[in-house]
Design a protein around this motif. Structure first.
Motif, PDB file in Angstrom:
ATOM      1  N   UNK A 161      38.460  42.767  51.705  1.00 36.71           N
ATOM      2  CA  UNK A 161      37.071  42.708  52.194  1.00 36.71           C
ATOM      3  C   UNK A 161      36.391  41.369  51.927  1.00 36.71           C
ATOM      4  N   UNK A 162      36.635  40.782  50.764  1.00 40.53           N
ATOM      5  CA  UNK A 162      36.054  39.459  50.484  1.00 40.53           C
ATOM      6  C   UNK A 162      36.800  38.353  51.220  1.00 40.53           C
ATOM      7  N   UNK A 163      38.075  38.570  51.508  1.00 44.66           N
ATOM      8  CA  UNK A 163      38.827  37.574  52.274  1.00 44.66           C
ATOM      9  C   UNK A 163      38.287  37.479  53.700  1.00 44.66           C
ATOM     10  N   UNK A 176      47.532  44.626  46.007  1.00 49.83           N
ATOM     11  CA  UNK A 176      46.608  43.693  45.344  1.00 49.83           C
ATOM     12  C   UNK A 176      45.846  42.883  46.386  1.00 49.83           C
ATOM     13  N   UNK A 177      46.553  42.445  47.425  1.00 46.83           N
ATOM     14  CA  UNK A 177      45.879  41.731  48.508  1.00 46.83           C
ATOM     15  C   UNK A 177      44.863  42.643  49.186  1.00 46.83           C
ATOM     16  N   UNK A 226      46.733  40.075  39.735  1.00 39.86           N
ATOM     17  CA  UNK A 226      45.447  40.255  40.414  1.00 39.86           C
ATOM     18  C   UNK A 226      44.591  38.997  40.278  1.00 39.86           C
ATOM     19  N   UNK A 227      44.523  38.443  39.074  1.00 42.84           N
ATOM     20  CA  UNK A 227      43.713  37.244  38.855  1.00 42.84           C
ATOM     21  C   UNK A 227      44.248  36.064  39.664  1.00 42.84           C
ATOM     22  N   UNK A 254      36.690  45.656  40.630  1.00 41.76           N
ATOM     23  CA  UNK A 254      36.647  44.314  40.068  1.00 41.76           C
ATOM     24  C   UNK A 254      36.683  43.241  41.159  1.00 41.76           C
ATOM     25  N   UNK A 255      37.271  43.582  42.297  1.00 41.75           N
ATOM     26  CA  UNK A 255      37.362  42.616  43.387  1.00 41.75           C
ATOM     27  C   UNK A 255      36.033  42.416  44.095  1.00 41.75           C
ATOM     28  N   UNK A 256      35.105  43.352  43.924  1.00 38.16           N
ATOM     29  CA  UNK A 256      33.815  43.234  44.601  1.00 38.16           C
ATOM     30  C   UNK A 256      32.986  42.106  43.976  1.00 38.16           C
TER      31      UNK A 256
END
Length: 304
Positions: free
Chosen positions: A192-194, A186-187, A126-127, A84-86
């Motif tokens: 990867x997006x951070x 969670x972090x 997470x959100x 979901x983080x992708x």
């Protein structure tokens, strides 16, 4: 060359090669698995890459399903949060790679089946982390990223749910304490997006999911840890990319088939997901189970 310069150099080299490599989609698939193993360690539910592949390939339930009854969360929930983080929008290669994975394993359905309670506990955290962590940073670099990570972790706190009252069979009312777990993992799902938000990479690299289990409060110490972990991850990523590119070059020579055969496609996909079962092969290739058996046999005979 000092470690910081080497980190930036190799990170740029990997990021650049992935823009044009014929193995980028396979590399993303392999690195999702390695990133998930790192996340599981962060969450205190260590697993192996082989056990994760067994689940994805349909050979077993989620790792630790039978023995991990006291785990902080289910691997099904953790893997779902990682996917979901992708953000694959605007990246057709990453989108295609993720679509292949979700053809093999529907992480949303699996998380609902095996980890519905974990989704309720950790979903809001997470959100919140996603909103706070992924905003572009004013200045690029590891130190700015470390400061953002420490701040977001502090804001999240340790509580992933709220307390509640229950009524016992004999009429007594008991107050249940809220579940309290560290949220560093969670972090890690968002890291990867951070890196992209911090101006360190052009695209999210799933192998960059490593964080210290206990986050230091000193941003300089965390920046140093991030640099060291990034250097290790990038060296691994470059070696894996080279391995996949060499393996791809061997496929046309090894497989003597017609142009319409799906055997080369299966041989390619098995570089990312080895030991697939027949039902998974049939779903991936859009063929019957009988056809999947034949293609699997052909690939096995040609690559041994």
């Amino acid at each position: 060359m000092d470690a910081e310069k080497e980190t930036y150099l190799l990170l740029g080299r990997l990021d650049g090669r992935l823009q044009t490599s014929p193995a980028t989609d396979l590399w993303l698939a392999r690195m999702r698995l390695k990133g998930a193993v790192l996340l599981a360690e962060l969450a205190g539910v260590p697993i192996t890459e082989d056990s994760l592949l067994a689940w994805i390939g349909g050979r077993s339930p989620p790792p630790r399903r039978s023995e991990g009854l006291n785990d902080p969360l289910s691997i099904a929930a953790l893997f779902h949060f990682a996917l979901q983080a992708e953000d694959t929008s605007g990246d057709p290669v990453a989108e295609a790679s993720l679509r292949v994975l979700r053809t093999l394993l529907d992480d949303r359905a699996e998380a609902t089946l095996y980890a519905a309670q974990d989704l309720a506990w950790f979903g809001p955290a997470f959100a919140e982390a996603k909103r706070s962590l992924l905003a572009p940073l004013p200045c690029p670099g590891f130190l700015a990223l470390a400061e953002r990570l420490i701040g977001v972790h502090r804001d999240l706190g340790l509580h992933a749910g709220a307390g509640r009252s229950v009524l016992t069979a004999d009429g007594r009312r008991l107050d249940i304490d809220p579940r309290s777990f560290d949220t560093v993992w969670i972090l890690g799902t968002l890291l990867p997006r951070a890196y992209v938000a911090a101006g360190l990479t052009l695209r999210p690299l799933p192998c960059l999911a490593g964080l210290p289990r206990f986050l230091p409060e000193d941003p300089h110490a965390l920046a140093d840890a991030l640099r060291a972990r990034t250097l290790d991850a990038v060296r691994l990523g470059l070696a894996e990319l080279e391995r996949l590119e060499r393996a791809l070059l061997r496929i046309p020579a090894d497989l003597k088939v017609t142009k319409r055969s799906k055997a080369p496609l299966l041989a390619r996909l098995q570089l990312a997901y080895p030991d697939l079962r027949v039902p998974a092969i049939a779903r991936l290739l859009g063929i019957s189970p009988q056809g999947a058996v034949k293609v699997q046999a052909l690939v096995a005979a040609s690559t041994t």
